[in-house]
Design a protein around this motif. Sequence first.
Motif, short mmCIF file in Angstrom:
data_model
loop_
_atom_site.label_atom_id
_atom_site.label_comp_id
_atom_site.label_asym_id
_atom_site.label_seq_id
_atom_site.Cartn_x
_atom_site.Cartn_y
_atom_site.Cartn_z
N LEU A 1 0.74 -1.19 0.06
CA LEU A 1 -0.11 0.05 0.05
C LEU A 1 0.75 1.33 0.07
O LEU A 1 0.80 2.17 -0.89
N CYS A 2 1.67 1.40 0.90
CA CYS A 2 2.50 2.31 1.07
C CYS A 2 3.74 2.63 0.42
O CYS A 2 4.26 3.86 -0.10
N MET A 3 4.52 1.59 -0.08
CA MET A 3 5.80 1.63 -0.68
C MET A 3 5.43 1.59 -2.33
O MET A 3 6.18 2.41 -3.10
N ASP A 4 4.65 0.64 -2.77
CA ASP A 4 4.47 0.38 -4.20
C ASP A 4 3.20 1.05 -4.68
O ASP A 4 3.35 1.64 -5.93
N TRP A 5 2.17 1.15 -4.16
CA TRP A 5 1.00 1.63 -4.90
C TRP A 5 1.01 3.06 -5.49
O TRP A 5 0.62 3.18 -6.67
N PRO A 6 1.66 4.12 -4.61
CA PRO A 6 1.82 5.46 -5.25
C PRO A 6 2.72 5.44 -6.36
O PRO A 6 2.30 6.22 -7.38
N ARG A 7 3.46 4.47 -6.67
CA ARG A 7 4.41 4.58 -8.01
C ARG A 7 3.61 3.70 -8.95
O ARG A 7 4.06 3.85 -10.15
N GLN A 8 2.80 2.66 -8.59
CA GLN A 8 2.37 1.96 -9.62
C GLN A 8 1.01 2.62 -10.08
O GLN A 8 0.68 2.26 -11.27
N LEU A 9 0.12 3.18 -9.24
CA LEU A 9 -0.99 3.54 -9.42
C LEU A 9 -1.56 5.13 -9.84
O LEU A 9 -2.26 5.64 -10.55
N ALA A 10 -0.35 6.04 -9.38
CA ALA A 10 -0.71 7.40 -9.28
C ALA A 10 -0.25 7.75 -10.88
O ALA A 10 0.62 7.28 -11.67
N SER A 11 -0.87 9.09 -11.41
CA SER A 11 -0.54 9.56 -12.54
C SER A 11 0.94 10.17 -12.43
O SER A 11 1.47 10.30 -11.31
N ALA A 12 1.65 10.29 -13.60
CA ALA A 12 2.92 10.87 -13.50
C ALA A 12 3.11 12.17 -12.67
O ALA A 12 4.12 12.19 -11.83
N SER A 13 2.07 13.16 -13.13
CA SER A 13 2.32 14.17 -12.28
C SER A 13 2.26 14.24 -10.90
O SER A 13 2.60 15.03 -10.12
N ARG A 14 1.54 13.14 -10.21
CA ARG A 14 1.33 13.18 -8.81
C ARG A 14 2.11 12.01 -8.16
O ARG A 14 2.07 11.86 -6.76
N ARG A 15 2.85 11.27 -8.97
CA ARG A 15 3.64 10.15 -8.36
C ARG A 15 4.42 10.52 -7.32
O ARG A 15 4.49 9.92 -6.02
N GLU A 16 5.43 11.38 -7.32
CA GLU A 16 6.46 11.69 -6.38
C GLU A 16 5.95 12.36 -5.18
O GLU A 16 6.17 11.84 -3.96
N ALA A 17 4.79 13.14 -5.45
CA ALA A 17 4.01 13.64 -4.18
C ALA A 17 3.46 12.85 -3.30
O ALA A 17 3.66 12.76 -2.12
N LEU A 18 2.66 11.82 -3.95
CA LEU A 18 1.72 10.76 -3.30
C LEU A 18 2.74 9.66 -2.58
O LEU A 18 2.48 9.42 -1.49
N ALA A 19 3.87 9.38 -3.30
CA ALA A 19 4.89 8.66 -2.85
C ALA A 19 5.38 9.08 -1.43
O ALA A 19 5.63 8.22 -0.49
N GLY B 1 -6.67 12.65 1.51
CA GLY B 1 -5.30 11.94 1.54
C GLY B 1 -4.67 11.10 0.39
O GLY B 1 -5.72 11.09 -0.55
N TRP B 2 -3.73 10.47 0.49
CA TRP B 2 -3.12 9.87 -0.50
C TRP B 2 -3.87 8.94 -1.12
O TRP B 2 -3.95 8.41 -2.39
N LEU B 3 -4.40 7.91 -0.44
CA LEU B 3 -4.89 6.77 -0.73
C LEU B 3 -6.21 6.90 -1.47
O LEU B 3 -6.63 6.12 -2.81
N PRO B 4 -7.50 7.54 -0.90
CA PRO B 4 -8.40 7.79 -1.72
C PRO B 4 -8.18 8.36 -3.03
O PRO B 4 -8.83 8.12 -4.11
#
Length: 388
Positions: free
Chosen positions: A98-116, A184-187
């Motif tokens: 959830l916390c280590m992989d999903w932000p980089r797998q599921l987020a759009s490119a523009s939001r990836r680093e911020a959500l990670a 938050g980041w997960l929703p």
Amino acid sequence: MSAPRLADLGGALMVRPGRPRPHNLVSTRPDLTDLLTRGKPAAGLSDILGSLYSLCGHAHRLCAQRAVAAARGRDGADDHDAASVLQLGSLREHLRRLCMDWPRQLASASRREALAAQAMSPLQQCPAFVGPLRSSNTTAGEALPGLLDWLQCAVLRMPASLWLAAWERDPQAWLIEWAGQGEGWLPELFRGMPAVADRVLPAADLLPHASTGSLRELADALQESPAFVPQPRWRGACADTGPWNRLNQPAGQHLDSPRLRLGARLAETVRLALPDEARRSGAQWLASGSLALGPGEALAWAEMARGLLVHHVRLDHQGDAARVDSCRVLAPTEWNFHPAGALAAALERLSAEVTPTLQREVALLMAAYDPCVPYEIEPAWLEEAAHA
């Protein structure tokens, strides 16, 4: 393509979107279990398999211990202790995803680093990673004080019991409501999923551990065909396994899309963090067991984070000096990444052109099924060049 990575003992998955089954999903994961365990003392099998399959070492150790004990005609691990090991080990695995992989797998490119960054920051204070993995006679909440509060504040942004109750009423509707209104980041990850997240993934549920008869059927398949482990089928069909088809799963739930399967992983995280309730949460949620098949032979199984894990062992005798005559491990990755399975069918429907959109679609599918080895997307031109 990186030769050193493919030469690694763990292997990899080669993903070829837009091409037909069974050519769009190829595993280079070697089956080294029998080679590395044959002739070894049975008493040390759990340590060997725990090290060989280190990503889910807690579950492999438990299965090996139970299989060896059953093959010797003895009782295996204490039921409460086994349940605690599975609960805490699987909870940790889910939180890493959830916390280590999903932000980089599921987020759009523009939001990836911020959500990670938003997901990783609270993970460093998560009580699940500072407490003991094994704890006798305690629930996860008692063994890891502050865990439930952490989950509610850092991940769910609401009471865990309310989240789970809403999920159980209507998983699809709840994910849409929670993602649409939650902060938050997960929703945000669930809100921004591409359309592939809602495509149905038809596959047979895998529940051979539901009865003694079906466990014996599985044991026969493991013994009769060496090809069964790398490409297993259940009763002639491809099947898959994960938090969406547990023994204790509520009747009538069909979690058959990537979004729902990602939701099932989150729901299981919530269940494992809550206090014990029979067939619903805490250490009472995941199931495990063993079955003696004959003198010196047994099967053991455990529901772990990635799905159903099965060990089959045959010993040269039943005494304390017994050695391993045969050992076969059937892990969730072999079921879920079958070249003719549901994931391969989903890959057929994707574009063959490697674009950022395609990479994100593939990442979402892989996150839903969670392989225990890395994957690489192989462009069509690379495959064509190799056959030129």
